[in-house]
Design a protein around this motif. Sequence first.
Motif, short mmCIF file in Angstrom:
data_model
loop_
_atom_site.label_atom_id
_atom_site.label_comp_id
_atom_site.label_asym_id
_atom_site.label_seq_id
_atom_site.Cartn_x
_atom_site.Cartn_y
_atom_site.Cartn_z
N ILE A 50 -61.51 -35.16 -30.95
CA ILE A 50 -61.48 -34.93 -29.50
C ILE A 50 -60.15 -34.30 -29.09
N ASN A 51 -59.07 -34.85 -29.61
CA ASN A 51 -57.74 -34.33 -29.30
C ASN A 51 -57.60 -32.88 -29.78
N ASP A 52 -58.05 -32.60 -30.99
CA ASP A 52 -57.98 -31.24 -31.53
C ASP A 52 -58.81 -30.27 -30.69
N HIS A 53 -59.98 -30.73 -30.26
CA HIS A 53 -60.84 -29.88 -29.44
C HIS A 53 -60.15 -29.50 -28.13
N LEU A 54 -59.59 -30.48 -27.46
CA LEU A 54 -58.95 -30.22 -26.17
C LEU A 54 -57.68 -29.39 -26.32
N LEU A 55 -56.95 -29.62 -27.40
CA LEU A 55 -55.74 -28.83 -27.63
C LEU A 55 -56.06 -27.37 -27.92
N ALA A 56 -57.29 -27.11 -28.40
CA ALA A 56 -57.70 -25.74 -28.72
C ALA A 56 -58.11 -24.96 -27.47
N LEU A 57 -58.22 -25.63 -26.32
CA LEU A 57 -58.56 -24.94 -25.08
C LEU A 57 -57.41 -24.05 -24.63
N THR A 58 -57.76 -22.94 -24.03
CA THR A 58 -56.73 -22.04 -23.51
C THR A 58 -56.08 -22.67 -22.28
N GLU A 59 -54.98 -22.11 -21.85
CA GLU A 59 -54.29 -22.62 -20.66
C GLU A 59 -55.21 -22.60 -19.44
N ARG A 60 -55.98 -21.52 -19.30
CA ARG A 60 -56.92 -21.40 -18.19
C ARG A 60 -58.01 -22.46 -18.28
N ASP A 61 -58.55 -22.69 -19.47
CA ASP A 61 -59.60 -23.68 -19.66
C ASP A 61 -59.09 -25.08 -19.37
N ARG A 62 -57.85 -25.36 -19.76
CA ARG A 62 -57.28 -26.68 -19.48
C ARG A 62 -57.16 -26.88 -17.96
N TYR A 63 -56.77 -25.84 -17.29
CA TYR A 63 -56.62 -25.93 -15.83
C TYR A 63 -57.96 -26.24 -15.17
N LEU A 64 -59.02 -25.56 -15.61
CA LEU A 64 -60.34 -25.79 -15.02
C LEU A 64 -60.89 -27.16 -15.41
N ARG A 65 -60.63 -27.60 -16.62
CA ARG A 65 -61.17 -28.88 -17.08
C ARG A 65 -60.51 -30.07 -16.39
N PHE A 66 -59.18 -30.03 -16.27
CA PHE A 66 -58.45 -31.18 -15.75
C PHE A 66 -57.99 -31.01 -14.31
N GLY A 67 -58.07 -29.79 -13.79
CA GLY A 67 -57.61 -29.57 -12.43
C GLY A 67 -56.13 -29.29 -12.34
N TYR A 68 -55.46 -29.23 -13.47
CA TYR A 68 -54.04 -28.90 -13.54
C TYR A 68 -53.76 -28.35 -14.95
N PRO A 69 -52.69 -27.59 -15.13
CA PRO A 69 -52.39 -27.00 -16.45
C PRO A 69 -51.89 -28.06 -17.43
#
Length: 244
Positions: A50-69
Motif C-alpha cells: 500500500i505504501n509503495d503504491h501511494l508513493l508511486a503516485l505523481t504529485e498531482r495524483d497525491r493532491y487529488l487523492r488526499f486533498g493536499y500535496p
Amino acid sequence: MSSREPSALADPAVSEPEAAPAAWGPVAALQRFASWVPIRSLARRHRRRINDHLLALTERDRYLRFGYPASDEQISRYANSLDFERDEVFGIFNRRLQLVAMAHLAYEPAPQRAGKPAMAEFGVSVLPSARGRGFGARLFEHAALHARNRGIETMFIHALSENAPMLKIARNAGATVERDGSESEAWLRLPPDSVSSHVGEAIERHLAELDFQFKRHARVLGDLIDGVAEVKSNYDSAGKAAKQ
C-alpha cells in the motif's frame, strides 16, 4: 481525499439522496460480472505494498487523492495508520503482483450528519499505468456492495471539485453530488442487503483470491525459469571460455 479524515458535511440540511434502483438490479449485476476485475481485500501484511503504491503516485495524483500535496512522510504515516479491523481496504494487482489500484472504505463510528446513520467514506487511487480500464469505477462498485452487505445506508465521498474522474464515477453510480467552491461532496444511497448481494460478494471474493494465487504461482514459476536460464547461460559461457 483521505478516507481516514472524513470532513463534516457543510450543510446538514441537504436533502437525503435518493437510491438508484437501476444500479442494483439483475442487469447491473450481470454487467459487473461481464466486466469483472479481481479485487482483493487487503490486510496488515499488505502495508508495504500500500505504501509503495501511494508513493508511486505523481504529485498531482497525491493532491487529488488526499486533498493536499502529500509528502512521502505523510503518505507513509497514512499507510501505517490504516485500521484493518475497523475499515476495509481493497486492491487490484497486475500480473507482477504490483498493487496498481486501491480503495479505502472508512467506517465511522459516529454519524456525519445529525440524526442520520453513519456513512462509509470512500477514497481511491489508480497508478497512471493502469488508467483507462475502469478500475476506479469497479472499486467503487465493490466497496458499495461491501458496505451494503454490512448495513451501511449511504456511501460518502469528499473530493476536490477539480477531481472530475472521481465525481464522474460517483454520478454514474447514481450519487447526489453537491459542490461548494473548491470542494465537492457526494452521497450514494445504498439499498438493503439481500441474499443475492451476499452471494455476489462471496463469489467475487473467492474468484479474486483464486486469481491472486494463480498470479503468485505464475510469478514463482517465472522466477524459477529465469533462474534456470541464467544458470545455463553462465554454464555455457564458462564452457566456451574453458575451450579458448
